[in-house]
Write a protein that holds these residues in place. Sequence first.
Motif, PDB file in Angstrom:
ATOM      1  N   THR A   1      -7.384 -54.854  27.988  1.00 54.82           N
ATOM      2  CA  THR A   1      -8.549 -55.446  27.161  1.00 54.82           C
ATOM      3  C   THR A   1      -9.295 -56.492  28.219  1.00 54.82           C
ATOM      4  OG1 THR A   1      -7.253 -55.313  25.177  1.00 54.82           O
ATOM      5  CG2 THR A   1      -9.028 -56.738  25.212  1.00 54.82           C
ATOM      6  N   ILE A   2      -8.534 -57.438  28.780  1.00 57.81           N
ATOM      7  CA  ILE A   2      -8.863 -58.593  29.505  1.00 57.81           C
ATOM      8  C   ILE A   2      -9.735 -57.892  30.997  1.00 57.81           C
ATOM      9  CG2 ILE A   2      -8.224 -60.554  30.929  1.00 57.81           C
ATOM     10  CD1 ILE A   2      -5.984 -60.891  29.301  1.00 57.81           C
ATOM     11  N   THR A   3      -9.119 -56.909  31.520  1.00 56.94           N
ATOM     12  CA  THR A   3      -9.460 -56.160  32.565  1.00 56.94           C
ATOM     13  C   THR A   3     -10.934 -55.671  32.311  1.00 56.94           C
ATOM     14  OG1 THR A   3      -7.398 -55.790  33.366  1.00 56.94           O
ATOM     15  CG2 THR A   3      -9.119 -54.557  34.347  1.00 56.94           C
ATOM     16  N   MET A   4     -10.975 -54.797  31.403  1.00 56.23           N
ATOM     17  CA  MET A   4     -12.224 -54.226  31.028  1.00 56.23           C
ATOM     18  C   MET A   4     -13.355 -55.354  30.727  1.00 56.23           C
ATOM     19  SD  MET A   4     -11.374 -51.470  28.350  1.00 56.23           S
ATOM     20  CE  MET A   4     -10.730 -51.925  26.784  1.00 56.23           C
TER      21      MET A   4
ATOM     22  N   ALA B   1     -13.649 -52.873  35.779  1.00 60.47           N
ATOM     23  CA  ALA B   1     -13.620 -52.551  34.307  1.00 60.47           C
ATOM     24  C   ALA B   1     -13.137 -51.070  34.126  1.00 60.47           C
ATOM     25  CB  ALA B   1     -15.157 -52.419  34.002  1.00 60.47           C
ATOM     26  N   HIS B   2     -13.475 -50.240  35.108  1.00 59.02           N
ATOM     27  CA  HIS B   2     -12.842 -48.947  34.858  1.00 59.02           C
ATOM     28  C   HIS B   2     -11.390 -48.771  34.908  1.00 59.02           C
ATOM     29  CE1 HIS B   2     -16.309 -46.382  34.520  1.00 59.02           C
ATOM     30  NE2 HIS B   2     -17.002 -47.235  35.262  1.00 59.02           N
ATOM     31  N   ALA B   3     -10.894 -49.751  35.911  1.00 53.78           N
ATOM     32  CA  ALA B   3      -9.359 -49.781  35.777  1.00 53.78           C
ATOM     33  C   ALA B   3      -8.771 -50.079  34.410  1.00 53.78           C
ATOM     34  CB  ALA B   3      -8.861 -50.723  36.781  1.00 53.78           C
ATOM     35  N   GLY B   4      -9.729 -50.944  33.743  1.00 56.59           N
ATOM     36  CA  GLY B   4      -9.183 -51.393  32.394  1.00 56.59           C
ATOM     37  C   GLY B   4      -9.272 -50.158  31.345  1.00 56.59           C
ATOM     38  N   TYR B   5     -10.412 -49.040  31.370  1.00 58.10           N
ATOM     39  CA  TYR B   5     -10.570 -48.047  30.580  1.00 58.10           C
ATOM     40  C   TYR B   5      -9.143 -46.911  30.854  1.00 58.10           C
ATOM     41  CZ  TYR B   5     -15.566 -49.285  30.104  1.00 58.10           C
ATOM     42  OH  TYR B   5     -16.611 -50.215  30.002  1.00 58.10           O
TER      43      TYR B   5
ATOM     44  N   ILE C   1     -16.893 -37.081  29.170  1.00 59.64           N
ATOM     45  CA  ILE C   1     -15.704 -36.580  28.552  1.00 59.64           C
ATOM     46  C   ILE C   1     -14.520 -37.403  29.042  1.00 59.64           C
ATOM     47  CG2 ILE C   1     -14.237 -34.349  28.942  1.00 59.64           C
ATOM     48  CD1 ILE C   1     -17.046 -33.641  27.826  1.00 59.64           C
ATOM     49  N   ALA C   2     -14.358 -38.070  29.945  1.00 64.49           N
ATOM     50  CA  ALA C   2     -13.129 -38.979  30.469  1.00 64.49           C
ATOM     51  C   ALA C   2     -13.043 -40.064  29.440  1.00 64.49           C
ATOM     52  CB  ALA C   2     -13.487 -39.391  31.861  1.00 64.49           C
ATOM     53  N   LYS C   3     -14.188 -40.758  29.018  1.00 58.93           N
ATOM     54  CA  LYS C   3     -14.103 -41.802  28.127  1.00 58.93           C
ATOM     55  C   LYS C   3     -13.477 -41.412  26.734  1.00 58.93           C
ATOM     56  CE  LYS C   3     -16.540 -45.770  29.846  1.00 58.93           C
ATOM     57  NZ  LYS C   3     -17.277 -45.399  31.121  1.00 58.93           N
ATOM     58  N   VAL C   4     -14.064 -40.242  26.324  1.00 65.30           N
ATOM     59  CA  VAL C   4     -13.814 -39.822  25.217  1.00 65.30           C
ATOM     60  C   VAL C   4     -12.358 -39.454  25.048  1.00 65.30           C
ATOM     61  CG1 VAL C   4     -14.142 -37.566  23.663  1.00 65.30           C
ATOM     62  CG2 VAL C   4     -16.063 -38.480  24.632  1.00 65.30           C
TER      63      VAL C   4
END
Lengths: 484, 102
Positions: free
Chosen positions: A284-287, A310-314, A394-397
């Motif tokens: 949460t904090i990272t993104m 941010a992507h590391a967070g996702y 797709i990756a985010k989904v």
Amino acid sequence: MGSITSTMILAILPEILLLVLAGLVLLLDAIWSDAEDRRRGLGWLTAGGSLLVLLLSLMFASPGGSNELIWGGMLRHDWIGFVFKMVFIFGAAITALFAMDVEGLGKRGEFYLLLLISTIGMNLMATSADLIMLYLAIETTSIPMYILAGFFKQDDKSTEAGFKYLLFGAMTSAIMLYGFSLLYGFTGVTGLYDLALAIQTGALNSGVLILSLLLVLVGFSFKISAVPFHFWVPDVYEGAPTPVAGFLSTASKAAGFAVLVRVLMGTFPALSGQWSLLIAVIATITMTLGNAIALAQKNIKRLLAYSSIAHAGYILVGVVTFSELGVTSVVFYLIAYLLTNLAAFGVVVAAWRTLGSDEMEAYDGLSRRSPALALAMLVALLSLAGMPPFGGFIAKVLVFAAAVDAGYVWLAFVGVLNSIVGLYYYLIVLKRVYLYRSEQEDVPVPVTRPYRLALVVLSVGIVLLGAFFAPWFTWTSGAAGGLF
Amino acid sequence: MVSLSWYLIFAAALFSIGLYGVLARKNAIAILMGIELMLNAVNINLVAFWRYGDLANIAGQAFAVIVFAVAAAEVAVGLALVISLYRRRNTVAADEINLMKW
């Protein structure tokens, strides 16, 4: 000690071939020491050779269905490690193409050598199943990277980047190593899977266990650039040669995740209740932090640096779930992210040759100066933002689906909100590229052959990942299955 | 014989001193020395654990040997980077190496 079998050799075939390739690069560099022009061919050799290694490994070295520990328990020959290996080798090939026409980089044999050695280290990171091997692999990856980040000796920013990367890297790896020494000491074993058994039988008291888990996580957080060990990222990406920054942000981060997933799920499954919550908070904090600071950036490389945080967070959201779908989503995300972010950095390298600047103002009116480059930028940034039909969507989904599936609805919600913030700053860059005008519009931005080849491959890959995701999904879920 | 816990306390103290050095010192060379102290604390841990554990299991010793080989490589690269930095800026003070921030 058993004898060496052909399975054992085949399992490390990619590394052996990469080492041969590295030797070849070194040899030709010496032979061509007088021929400046021919040494540019080292880039073609590295890229072509890596792709050949990739092909040969796919044909002969794939693990099939086996998950066995080999080389005395040092390595684990499984699908997830294999998929990561292929991703790293692909990343190295593309990075070599990007570096070829960069002044002070493309004609230096040692650059390609260090790149290949670092890739070997990443390969070993993804497959190592022993603390000793893991430490050695992490350092084999990092030490060449420190040199690569500081490669431009005549450039103030590059030397500073190399120095900062080394200090942060050496400090966090020493902290991680202290955790390793405690784990070894209180259990008497060094194998990641032997440790899991020892932890389950309660060989460690819980205080020491939690302490060593935290110490180990420090080292991994540095590698994946998660908060609070992200301070080095913007400075190093800005200062390091751009192809190196691209490689750092993709392959090196993927290697960190490969290790993180294996250690958390292989060694500490007994503690999953504790680390899930911890990683959820870090995610949460990272993104949020990455996206918030990215909004204020004026330099494209720093913007990409904060976006990579941010992507590391996702991606961590997928790790939190501790499920097969979660690991599948992590692997899929990392593949999509590798293609996408390499494309973004590739555009920055190619544009820099003419623009001479990484500031965002320099990108005004790029679409009129080089439509192809602008299109590659569009594909990359929209995929980073998670727009269909690109791979990033797709990756985010998948990542958010895994989170909802595991009951972390709030985390998926935070992730979606963050994606919207991300979309905003990616669109600002695209607005400059497509809508703004500049005085130098009649000066075209030429794109040389290696860039064209690499960017076309990456753009096609991004669209393929997004539009025909079924085969990739099967591949990655097979990889995730190999872990459990 | 001195008990294991003394070695562990010593190693923990050495590690903490090293970490303090890394975080508080301004001179780049001193920071590198702090990192070396941290790595040496790890080595003391490893060797002590081996000596007081199963002597036939030499993983601890092998680990320690690998750690100091890696530490040597790391410090070689570190000093090279410090030299290239010094040539450009004429300083090794970490707080003056701040071309890039935010």
